[in-house]
Design an enzyme around this catalytic site. Structure first.
Site, PDB file in Angstrom:
ATOM      1  N   CYS A 503     -30.725 -46.699 -37.015  1.00 36.83           N
ATOM      2  CA  CYS A 503     -31.929 -46.676 -37.504  1.00 36.83           C
ATOM      3  C   CYS A 503     -32.009 -47.440 -39.024  1.00 36.83           C
ATOM      4  CB  CYS A 503     -32.777 -45.551 -37.611  1.00 36.83           C
ATOM      5  SG  CYS A 503     -34.294 -45.540 -38.079  1.00 36.83           S
ATOM      6  N   GLU A 585     -33.017 -46.685 -29.421  1.00 38.42           N
ATOM      7  CA  GLU A 585     -34.068 -47.913 -30.568  1.00 38.42           C
ATOM      8  C   GLU A 585     -34.539 -48.993 -29.597  1.00 38.42           C
ATOM      9  OE1 GLU A 585     -35.123 -47.853 -33.415  1.00 38.42           O
ATOM     10  OE2 GLU A 585     -33.702 -46.679 -34.801  1.00 38.42           O
TER      11      GLU A 585
END
Ligand SMILES: Cc1ncc(COP(=O)(O)O)c(N)n1
Length: 604
Positions: A503, A585
């Site tokens: 991230c 993600e």
């Protein structure tokens, strides 16, 4: 439909193969394109020749008419930016001369060129006429960055160039080193001489290493640093020398179908980098296999693909050799009746634990763990950081509702993330120091500031903080946040950092990538509300404040790893966590792009 697809296209590195066709699919451009694709790049080709061949041999060759050959290249130059070129079978002098003319084009002046000087096929057919070798040396080697001959080809090139150096064909390391060193005087910056034709007993090779001043034990043995190899250092005839060994346990287990007896035999390739004046010997286990058709083609296109990362040359070569080793060990032995091809696509099946490193984001020497994690996840890493959602922010073509959908979900995501860090700060484990508590609590606070930025952007569209707070959590958000919370509760600090790393590092890279792509396009019209909102988001992640958080995050991970270096098994586990987080993600961005489909089932 077409223009929409184009708007969302984020091209991976673009590799051009200039080579001959092998209709049996094992060598030539067919091998190149498979290799390039399986390494996460986009492959293109310009054909020098058509051949009629199968696994048993070449029966006919038809060289491409020169004008048409040039036309293929010109058509590409005028449309597509090329990131690396691989040159294979050239056939004759006419093609070499035509290529020499085409390589003068200013649009490809800084593109790295890898040349595999294909002369004779494994089955014994002549793929380059004898009278062409001088032209190859004179016209193409000066343009070459990396030359990849095997020892007999290296010997021929040096003889044709009337080099004073005499190379014996016995595979002795000194011969490989001399050949690699002298070939760079013909033009290439770097030469990789392949010693695969000579199989050593491990004890003989070790004796040869000792003879040239490299000991296998003792002081100059450097501990394995996530490289998936043992690295030794020394010098030879005043050049710096590195030895990268993957023939020792446990590294050799990468070849699951190879022999596992005491001494399966060892082979060595030698790299000479004239810029650094450094030699590197890559020692690897000999793979007992009949499936070697197209090995040279595969290695050179893997090198061209991997050169587009910012990894060090040593790790690019190491990565590429390891790829070829795996493809040979899983080769397709019963495809035909002759020498079978490599299994180029084995690399995109679930990966074995020890992937070699390659460093697109950070420097492998300073940041060994992060560069290892990124390099081993490269295809999905690129799919994440250059996701169509991200690409849509470059020229503001992303649908507004996808962006808003994402911001709302990301707001919820950040809240859970803050919980993750806060729980990491509060958990009492052996490593629980004031420093760790402060670092983790500090990151939780940063999440709050990132969420504030989302609120600010949403306000442009009249979406309030209350509305963000009451958004229904989507399945992708649930999956990702709960996965990370789970790791934070059951894993150690390094595992938590591996789960959250994609991230942090990924958004940092995406921000920088968007800015880079935007700068190539010149002035963008930012007058619309939508463009302004998109750009706010981009500036936040590309901005120095966030980039510093990324750098601190990398350093933090490396510090944890350096204090308690993870074993191979633990590194493999960190990789699994890291890869899972990347896939999650991608799931969040996929979902945002599909908002139209979801509108009915989720209240906004
Ligand atoms: C079109 C083409 N290019 C290169 C090779 C060399 O490959 P190998 O040495 O494995 O036969 C080949 N056979 N065909």
């Amino acid at each position: 439909m077409t223009s929409q697809r184009k708007a969302f296209t984020a091209s991976p590195p673009r590799i051009l193969s200039i080579a001959g066709s092998d209709p049996s699919g094992g060598a030539g451009i067919q091998a190149d394109l498979k290799t390039i694709a399986s390494l996460g790049c986009y492959g293109m080709c310009a054909l020098t020749a058509l051949t009629a061949q199968n696994t048993k041999g070449v029966s006919e060759i038809h060289i491409t008419p020169t004008d048409f050959f040039r036309s293929q290249l010109q058509t590409l130059w005028e449309d597509i930016e090329i990131d690396a070129i691989k040159i294979g079978m050239l056939g004759n002098r006419e093609i070499i001369n035509a290529l020499h003319e085409e390589l003068k084009d200013r649009r490809i002046q800084n593109v790295p060129i890898v040349i595999d000087p294909v002369m004779v096929s494994t089955s014994g057919s002549l793929l380059l006429t004898h009278d062409s070798i001088n032209d190859l040396i004179k016209l193409l080697l000066p343009k070459c960055y990396l030359l990849t001959p095997n020892l007999p080809e290296a010997k021929q090139l040096l003889e044709h160039a009337k080099s004073s150096i005499r190379i014996e064909n016995d595979g002795n390391l000194a011969n490989l080193m001399l050949a690699a060193h002298h070939l760079t005087s013909l033009g290439p910056k770097v030469a990789l001489v392949k010693g695969g034709h000579h199989i050593w007993k491990r004890s003989q090779l070790e004796a040869n290493l000792k003879e040239i001043g490299i000991s296998v034990e003792g002081e100059n043995v450097e501990e394995e640093k996530y490289l998936g190899a043992e690295v030794l250092q020394g010098s030879w005839q005043s050049h710096k020398l590195i030895v990268v060994r993957t023939d020792l346990e446990p590294y050799a287990d990468v070849l699951s179908s190879g022999r596992h007896d005491q001494d399966p035999g060892t082979v060595a390739d030698v790299l000479y980098d004239s810029i650094k004046d450094q030699l590197t010997i890559f020692v690897k286990p000999h793979v007992q296999s009949q499936t070697t058709h197209g090995t040279g083609c595969t290695l050179s296109s893997a090198l061209a693909s991997n050169l587009t990362s910012s990894a060090s040359l040593t790790s690019v070569v190491h990565t590429s050799i390891q790829y070829v080793q795996r493809c040979i060990s899983r080769g397709l032995s019963d495809l035909g009746r002759g020498v079978g091809p490599l299994n180029h696509l084995c690399g995109i099946q679930p990966r074995p634990i020890l992937q070699p490193i390659d460093v697109p984001l950070c420097d492998s020497e300073r940041f060994p763990l992060c560069s290892r994690l990124i390099s081993c996840s490269l295809p999905i890493w690129r799919a994440f950081t250059q996701h169509p959602f991200v690409a849509g922010l470059v020229g503001y073509t992303l649908p507004r509702e996808s962006f808003i959908y994402f911001l709302k979900q990301d707001y919820l995501f950040l809240k859970h993330y803050a919980r993750v860090w806060a729980s990491g700060a509060s958990s009492f484990t052996v490593g629980s120091t004031f420093e760790r508590i402060a670092t983790f609590a500090g990151i939780a606070a940063e999440m709050a500031s990132e969420a504030d930025n989302h609120v600010k952007i949403c306000q442009r569209w009249g979406i309030s903080r209350d509305q963000l707070e009451t958004t229904v959590e989507s399945s992708a958000t649930l999956a990702y946040t709960r996965y990370v919370l789970d790791v934070s509760r059951s894993g150690d600090a390094l595992e938590l950092l591996a789960a959250t790393g994609p991230c942090l590092l990924g958004y940092g890279e995406a921000g920088r990538w968007i800015k880079k792509e935007q700068s190539k396009r010149g002035a963008l019209d930012r007058s619309s509300e939508q463009a302004a909102a998109f750009q706010d988001w981009v500036e936040y992640y590309a901005g120095e404040e966030f980039q510093k958080i990324v750098r601190d995050g990398i350093q933090n991970m490396e510090k944890y790893a350096a204090n308690d270096p993870p074993s191979l098994k633990r590194t493999a586990n960190l990789q699994r966590i890291w890869d899972a987080a990347i896939r999650l993600e991608i799931g969040m961005w996929d979902e945002a792009l599909n908002t139209q489909l979801r509108r009915d089932v989720l209240s906004s």
